[in-house]
Scaffold this motif. Sequence first.
Motif, short mmCIF file in Angstrom:
data_model
loop_
_atom_site.label_atom_id
_atom_site.label_comp_id
_atom_site.label_asym_id
_atom_site.label_seq_id
_atom_site.Cartn_x
_atom_site.Cartn_y
_atom_site.Cartn_z
N ARG A 6 0.80 -1.22 0.00
CA ARG A 6 0.00 0.00 0.00
C ARG A 6 0.84 1.27 0.00
NH1 ARG A 6 -3.10 -2.34 5.09
NH2 ARG A 6 -4.50 -3.83 4.09
N GLY A 7 2.16 1.12 0.03
CA GLY A 7 3.01 2.31 0.17
C GLY A 7 3.13 3.10 -1.12
N ASP A 8 3.66 4.33 -0.99
CA ASP A 8 3.94 5.16 -2.17
C ASP A 8 5.22 4.70 -2.85
OD1 ASP A 8 1.78 6.78 -1.71
OD2 ASP A 8 2.92 8.04 -0.31
N ILE A 9 6.14 4.19 -2.05
CA ILE A 9 7.42 3.71 -2.58
C ILE A 9 7.53 2.23 -2.22
CG2 ILE A 9 9.92 3.88 -2.39
CD1 ILE A 9 9.54 6.77 -1.45
N ALA A 10 7.74 1.39 -3.23
CA ALA A 10 7.94 -0.03 -2.95
C ALA A 10 9.42 -0.34 -3.05
CB ALA A 10 7.15 -0.88 -3.94
N VAL A 11 9.96 -0.96 -2.01
CA VAL A 11 11.38 -1.35 -2.01
C VAL A 11 11.44 -2.86 -1.96
CG1 VAL A 11 13.55 -1.24 -0.74
CG2 VAL A 11 12.05 0.76 -0.81
N THR A 12 12.16 -3.47 -2.90
CA THR A 12 12.34 -4.93 -2.84
C THR A 12 13.72 -5.22 -2.27
OG1 THR A 12 13.18 -4.94 -5.10
CG2 THR A 12 10.84 -5.42 -4.80
N ILE A 13 13.80 -6.27 -1.47
CA ILE A 13 15.09 -6.65 -0.88
C ILE A 13 15.06 -8.16 -0.65
CG2 ILE A 13 14.28 -6.14 1.48
CD1 ILE A 13 17.11 -5.16 2.11
N ASP A 14 16.22 -8.81 -0.72
CA ASP A 14 16.27 -10.25 -0.48
C ASP A 14 16.25 -10.54 1.01
OD1 ASP A 14 16.37 -10.69 -3.16
OD2 ASP A 14 18.52 -11.15 -3.25
N ALA A 15 15.84 -11.76 1.35
CA ALA A 15 15.73 -12.11 2.77
C ALA A 15 17.06 -12.53 3.36
CB ALA A 15 14.72 -13.25 2.92
N ASP A 16 18.08 -12.74 2.52
CA ASP A 16 19.31 -13.36 3.02
C ASP A 16 20.34 -12.34 3.52
OD1 ASP A 16 19.98 -12.20 0.66
OD2 ASP A 16 20.76 -14.01 -0.30
N LEU A 17 19.96 -11.07 3.60
CA LEU A 17 20.82 -10.00 4.10
C LEU A 17 22.04 -9.75 3.22
CD1 LEU A 17 20.58 -10.68 7.92
CD2 LEU A 17 19.78 -8.64 6.75
N GLN A 18 21.99 -10.23 1.96
CA GLN A 18 23.11 -9.88 1.07
C GLN A 18 23.06 -8.39 0.74
OE1 GLN A 18 23.10 -13.38 -1.94
NE2 GLN A 18 25.23 -12.89 -1.49
N ASN A 19 21.85 -7.86 0.66
CA ASN A 19 21.68 -6.42 0.55
C ASN A 19 21.36 -5.92 1.95
OD1 ASN A 19 19.60 -7.44 -2.06
ND2 ASN A 19 21.63 -6.58 -2.41
N PRO A 20 22.23 -5.11 2.56
CA PRO A 20 21.96 -4.67 3.93
C PRO A 20 20.71 -3.80 4.01
CG PRO A 20 24.15 -3.97 3.16
CD PRO A 20 23.45 -4.55 2.00
N PRO A 21 19.81 -4.07 4.95
CA PRO A 21 18.59 -3.26 5.07
C PRO A 21 18.91 -1.80 5.41
CG PRO A 21 18.59 -5.06 6.69
CD PRO A 21 19.83 -5.20 5.88
N GLU A 22 20.12 -1.58 5.97
CA GLU A 22 20.50 -0.20 6.31
C GLU A 22 20.63 0.67 5.06
OE1 GLU A 22 22.19 -2.94 7.35
OE2 GLU A 22 21.37 -3.02 9.39
N GLU A 23 20.69 0.05 3.86
CA GLU A 23 20.83 0.81 2.62
C GLU A 23 19.48 1.32 2.09
OE1 GLU A 23 23.88 1.54 2.37
OE2 GLU A 23 24.83 0.33 0.81
N ILE A 24 18.38 0.84 2.68
CA ILE A 24 17.06 1.22 2.16
C ILE A 24 16.89 2.74 2.19
CG2 ILE A 24 14.57 1.08 2.62
CD1 ILE A 24 15.01 -1.80 3.52
N GLY A 25 17.42 3.36 3.27
CA GLY A 25 17.31 4.82 3.40
C GLY A 25 17.87 5.57 2.20
N LYS A 26 18.99 5.06 1.65
CA LYS A 26 19.61 5.72 0.48
C LYS A 26 18.68 5.71 -0.72
CE LYS A 26 24.47 4.38 0.83
NZ LYS A 26 25.44 3.57 0.09
N LEU A 27 18.01 4.55 -0.91
CA LEU A 27 17.08 4.44 -2.04
C LEU A 27 15.91 5.39 -1.86
CD1 LEU A 27 16.79 0.55 -2.41
CD2 LEU A 27 18.14 2.07 -3.80
#
Length: 334
Positions: A88-109
Amino acid sequence: MSHPEISVIIPVYNEEAGLQTLFDRLYPALDALGTSYEVVFINDGSRDRSAAMLRAQFQQRPDTTRVILFAANAGQHMAIMAGFEHCRGDIAVTIDADLQNPPEEIGKLVAKMREGYDYVGSIRKDRQDSAFRRYASRAMNGLRERITRIKMTDQGCMLRAYSRAIVNAINSCREVSTFIPALAYSFAQRPTEIEVAHEERHAGESKYSLYSLIRLNFDLMTGFSLLPLQFFSLAGIAISLLSALFVVFLALRRLFVGPEAEGVFTLFGIVFFLIGIVLFGVGLIGEYVGRVYLQVRHRPRYLVDALLEQAVSTPSGSGATIDSVLSSKQDSSK
Ligand code: UDP
Ligand code: MG
């Protein structure tokens, strides 16, 4: 949360070993952004405890967590499709569950999206995967760059952000196999890319076998390019035309030079003529199949961003009231 700013979409397939660490890092990272968010997990038919762990997480954070449980494995990209349909969000962010992409990077996107981009792709800095995966991936990126109109530096990185308009456009597609970053790119008006950190898989193993990686790349190449098909159909047509010329040449030689090699050349002429007809037919069928393929994918034929028009004036009104509609980002129209 009925209408958060950010929806984080996470496909999960047999990730029991790493899920708790994901919860422990993801939620604080999102809380730190100081905006409204929801996390949409899609359990892609896991056979381990992933589904139970997602249920428990939903009990703990029902306000910001939503879980879709698939009955069977449908693949990462279909899981993300389901997430898009339910987010339902205005911005959809996809990320893998295995933490290969650090969730801390979501802010940058998210920061990039707020600058006005509608698609933020990402490039893995110091990619932490096997050498084979890195080289194969570079080769596939190069091939895609040549045969499709999709421009991306690192197609495999799934940490990406999409605008609501793009999510709506994707939701109107009915194709059964796809590659989300490419599909989204085909709808993007202002795409950009940023570099993000990449880590080794925290727990468990890659869910992609060599076979499923090959299947996935076929989905990408055939889903976004008719070139492989058109190459054969055009080559078939060209070769059949050349063999028709050759048949004419052999027929003229028969008239002016007379029978050669005991009639073998005439036989050649007949055979080339028939092969030419077959190849021409294959080429034509290829062109029809290409059109059928475009049709059955059911992608929207065009997307309307806004409609500027004068409102129809009522007969009783003296002058026309100019009421131009500047509706921004209307939903996709088929
Ligand atoms: N995944 C999924 N369904 C599948 C395969 C993978 O939902 O059939 C998920 C998986 O749980 C992970 C993400 O997709 O969250 C990426 O998978 P993985 O890390 O195994 O791929 P890799 O990083 O090796 O490309
Ligand atoms: Mg991974």
